[in-house]
Design a protein around this motif. Structure first.
Motif, short mmCIF file in Angstrom:
data_model
loop_
_atom_site.label_atom_id
_atom_site.label_comp_id
_atom_site.label_asym_id
_atom_site.label_seq_id
_atom_site.Cartn_x
_atom_site.Cartn_y
_atom_site.Cartn_z
N PRO A 1 0.84 -1.20 0.00
CA PRO A 1 0.00 0.00 0.00
C PRO A 1 0.87 1.25 0.00
CG PRO A 1 0.05 -1.02 2.17
CD PRO A 1 0.74 -1.96 1.25
N LYS A 2 0.35 2.31 -0.63
CA LYS A 2 1.10 3.58 -0.62
C LYS A 2 1.03 4.18 0.76
CE LYS A 2 0.61 4.89 -5.43
NZ LYS A 2 0.24 5.95 -6.37
N ARG A 3 2.16 4.70 1.22
CA ARG A 3 2.18 5.31 2.55
C ARG A 3 2.74 6.71 2.48
NH1 ARG A 3 4.58 0.32 3.60
NH2 ARG A 3 3.41 -1.07 4.96
N ALA A 4 2.21 7.57 3.33
CA ALA A 4 2.77 8.92 3.43
C ALA A 4 4.09 8.85 4.21
CB ALA A 4 1.78 9.82 4.16
N ILE A 5 4.93 9.86 4.05
CA ILE A 5 6.18 9.90 4.79
C ILE A 5 5.98 10.87 5.95
CG2 ILE A 5 8.67 10.29 4.60
CD1 ILE A 5 8.29 10.17 1.53
N SER A 6 6.27 10.42 7.17
CA SER A 6 5.99 11.27 8.34
C SER A 6 6.89 12.50 8.34
CB SER A 6 6.19 10.48 9.63
OG SER A 6 7.58 10.35 9.88
N ALA A 7 6.47 13.52 9.06
CA ALA A 7 7.24 14.78 9.08
C ALA A 7 8.65 14.53 9.62
CB ALA A 7 6.50 15.80 9.94
N SER A 8 8.77 13.66 10.65
CA SER A 8 10.12 13.47 11.21
C SER A 8 11.00 12.69 10.24
CB SER A 8 10.05 12.78 12.57
OG SER A 8 9.17 11.69 12.53
N ALA A 9 10.41 11.78 9.48
CA ALA A 9 11.21 11.06 8.47
C ALA A 9 11.66 12.04 7.39
CB ALA A 9 10.39 9.92 7.87
N LEU A 10 10.76 12.93 6.98
CA LEU A 10 11.13 13.94 5.97
C LEU A 10 12.25 14.84 6.50
CD1 LEU A 10 7.70 15.02 4.42
CD2 LEU A 10 9.52 13.71 3.32
N GLY A 11 12.19 15.12 7.81
CA GLY A 11 13.23 15.93 8.43
C GLY A 11 14.60 15.28 8.27
N LEU A 12 14.65 13.97 8.49
CA LEU A 12 15.91 13.22 8.33
C LEU A 12 16.44 13.35 6.91
CD1 LEU A 12 15.51 9.66 9.90
CD2 LEU A 12 17.13 11.43 10.54
N LEU A 13 15.52 13.20 5.96
CA LEU A 13 15.93 13.24 4.54
C LEU A 13 16.47 14.62 4.17
CD1 LEU A 13 12.91 11.34 2.95
CD2 LEU A 13 15.17 10.42 3.48
N GLN A 14 15.85 15.66 4.78
CA GLN A 14 16.24 17.01 4.38
C GLN A 14 17.60 17.44 4.90
OE1 GLN A 14 12.38 18.39 5.45
NE2 GLN A 14 12.09 19.38 3.47
N VAL A 15 18.07 16.83 5.98
CA VAL A 15 19.37 17.26 6.50
C VAL A 15 20.52 16.35 6.07
CG1 VAL A 15 18.39 18.42 8.51
CG2 VAL A 15 19.13 16.02 8.70
N HIS A 16 20.22 15.26 5.42
CA HIS A 16 21.28 14.33 5.01
C HIS A 16 22.15 14.95 3.92
CE1 HIS A 16 23.24 10.51 4.56
NE2 HIS A 16 22.91 10.43 3.29
N HIS A 17 23.41 14.48 3.81
CA HIS A 17 24.35 15.08 2.86
C HIS A 17 24.20 14.55 1.42
CE1 HIS A 17 27.89 17.28 1.68
NE2 HIS A 17 28.42 16.17 1.16
N TRP A 18 23.61 13.42 1.22
CA TRP A 18 23.34 12.83 -0.11
C TRP A 18 24.55 12.80 -1.04
CZ3 TRP A 18 19.50 10.01 0.65
CH2 TRP A 18 18.40 10.46 1.41
N ARG A 19 25.57 12.07 -0.57
CA ARG A 19 26.77 11.91 -1.38
C ARG A 19 26.45 11.17 -2.69
NH1 ARG A 19 31.91 8.99 0.26
NH2 ARG A 19 30.47 7.71 1.45
N GLY A 20 25.49 10.23 -2.61
CA GLY A 20 25.11 9.48 -3.81
C GLY A 20 23.93 10.12 -4.55
N ASN A 21 23.56 11.34 -4.12
CA ASN A 21 22.54 12.13 -4.81
C ASN A 21 21.20 11.42 -4.98
OD1 ASN A 21 23.95 14.68 -5.29
ND2 ASN A 21 25.43 13.31 -6.24
N ILE A 22 20.54 11.63 -6.16
CA ILE A 22 19.17 11.12 -6.32
C ILE A 22 19.15 9.60 -6.24
CG2 ILE A 22 17.15 11.11 -7.84
CD1 ILE A 22 18.06 13.79 -8.90
N ARG A 23 20.20 8.96 -6.74
CA ARG A 23 20.19 7.49 -6.66
C ARG A 23 20.22 7.03 -5.22
NH1 ARG A 23 23.76 6.33 -9.80
NH2 ARG A 23 22.48 5.88 -11.61
#
Ligand SMILES: Nc1ncnc2c1ncn2[C@@H]1O[C@H](COP(=O)(O)OP(=O)(O)OP(=O)(O)O)[C@@H](O)[C@H]1O
Ligand SMILES: [Mg+2]
Length: 459
Positions: free
Chosen positions: A316-338
């Protein structure tokens, strides 16, 4: 997407073909395996082959492999003959599709195998001038050099330019110069005549001819050796190619796009890349920004990948919680979109509740164990302060370089779901060096993540 149907299939071909055409595929049909092999050797490219199980699928797959023609094969047959299906899968078919064809199933197979996804998320303002530049140059025949860190969407951009160009109905053919062994790249690009070298069992049309009338993407061009760089320069200048072992030059009409995640200017300065070729390729340079420089795209991309992998896994499709989105927004993403894509793929599989929570988000440098009991704000600090393999800062002291290197390599590889090419890019080493290291680790008894499906198909 180009679909090649092989076999007779008792009249079901027309239906399967019609469904595939409705989904945007270009469909062709050949009755025998030898006919199909000849067509593929002769430049009738295909992104997917659907083959009747009553034919010798093992022979087809073996021949494709030994001649290095890279295309996934899906078996299909009348009804659900379990033994035939098992035989086909054992022989290396990716899927078994029962006939008469079910529209949803055909659509799912086309999508899963070919993964031709035209979604292009570009909401961050930093992308605006880049998209405008891409649209403006798309219609010309100018060569385009797309640069950017690993995983920033260079191939996605190349496909976008092709779709927007007057060549859109022609083929889009891509060759990864880093993934093909040096001695085979020339014949992959330019084709060969029968007997040109050991193993050249039949004439084979190269990617340049396959892309005739369309666009050719030379991926990771910096990995091409100097001798081939000289040949490529001649092709660009004269618009003719020579097949290996051939006697006559052949005219080609293509648009070239090249990508590199190394700084080609530095490669030129260090004399590893020909300057004249660099200027020929770099008529227009499209620079893909790192994900950390386009923060407004993180959330839409994360939501898009979460939906995509939920559907692909029947969840089933699930929403992403605000705190999970918070984690994603501060990460450095060395591997970028992949890296974000892989993270969301794992998150979809790990999520237990009706929302994707922080414990399902495993970021690089965090080892592979989710922070089960940590509240989000602490998890963020942990993620930011982490160094290799889940140890705290300073923990590298006392370890050998070889030891740390091994952890870094294995961790990165796991992160890339086993994909050697992507891991090598992120690590900044050649794929050959990576393979040698993995061989060494394997021989010393260490478990090494298996190669990803697409790479197994290519090897
Ligand atoms: N704007 C975008 N919208 C949606 N998905 C994207 C976008 N850009 C990239 N992706 C996805 O991210 C992944 C990486 O993109 P792509 O392969 O184009 O990157 P790359 O720069 O060519 O990477 P590499 O340097 O490793 O070859 C792909 O699965 C692609 O579908
Ligand atoms: Mg790429």
């Amino acid at each position: 997407m180009r679909l090649l149907i092989v076999g007779q299939l008792e009249g079901h071909i027309a239906t399967a073909g019609r469904i595939a055409t409705q989904r945007g595929a270009k469909v062709s049909h050949i009755e025998s395996i030898s006919g199909a092999l000849n067509a593929l050797r002769n430049g009738q490219g295909a992104d997917l082959v659907m083959c009747d199980v009553v034919l010798d699928i093992a022979e087809l797959i073996e021949s494709l492999k030994s001649e290095r023609i890279i295309v996934p094969v899906v078996a299909c047959g009348i009804g659900t003959d379990a033994t035939a299906a098992v035989r086909a899968i054992r022989a290396g078919a990716k899927e078994y599709v029962p006939l008469p064809p079910d529209a949803e199933l055909i659509a799912a197979v086309l999508q899963a195998v070919a993964e031709e996804d035209t979604t292009f998320i570009a909401r961050d303002p930093i992308l605006q001038p880049i998209m405008q530049l891409a649209e403006r140059v798309a219609n010309s025949d100018a060569s385009v050099l797309i640069t950017g860190e690993s995983g920033t969407g260079k191939e996605v951009m190349a496909r976008f330019i092709h779709r927007k160009s007057k060549r859109a109905t022609g083929n889009f053919v891509s060759v990864n110069c880093a993934a093909i062994p040096e001695n085979l790249l020339e014949s992959e690009l330019f084709g060969h005549e029968k007997g040109a070298f050991t193993g050249a069992v039949a004439r084979r049309i190269g990617k340049f001819e396959e892309a005739n009338g369309g666009t050719l993407l030379l991926d990771e061009i910096s990995e091409m050796d100097q001798r081939l760089q000289a040949k490529l320069l001649r092709v660009i200048q004269e618009r003719v190619i020579d097949r290996v072992g051939g006697t006559q030059p052949i005219k080609v009409d293509i648009r070239l796009i090249a990508t590199s995640n190394r700084e080609l200017e530095v490669e030129v300065q260090e004399k590893r890349f020909r300057e004249d070729l660099y200027f020929r390729l770099n008529v227009v340079n499209v620079v893909m920004p790192a994900l950390r420089d386009r923060p407004a795209d993180i959330v839409p991309l994360a939501e898009y990948f979460a939906d995509k992998y939920s559907v692909a896994n029947g969840l089933p499709k699930r929403a992403i919680s605000a705190s999970a989105l918070g984690l994603l927004q501060v990460h450095h993403w060395r591997g970028n979109i992949r890296e974000l894509e892989n993270t969301m793929h794992r998150a979809v599989l790990l999520a237990r509740n009706n929302q994707i929570e922080p414990e399902a988000i495993m970021l690089s440098g965090q080892g592979l164990t989710p922070e089960k009991s940590l509240p989000a704000n602490i998890a963020v600090q942990v993620a930011a302060g982490r160094t290799l393999a889940g140890n705290g800062p300073g923990s590298l002291v006392g370890r050998t370089v070889a030891d740390v290197e091994r952890d870094l390599i294995i961790d990165t590889l796991q992160h890339c779901l086993g994909n050697r090419t992507h891991a090598a890019n992120i690590l900044g080493i050649s794929i050959r060096t990576l393979r040698n290291k993995l061989k060494q680790y394997g021989e010393s008894g260490m478990p090494v993540p298996p190669a990803s499906g697409e790479e197994r198909a290519a090897s």
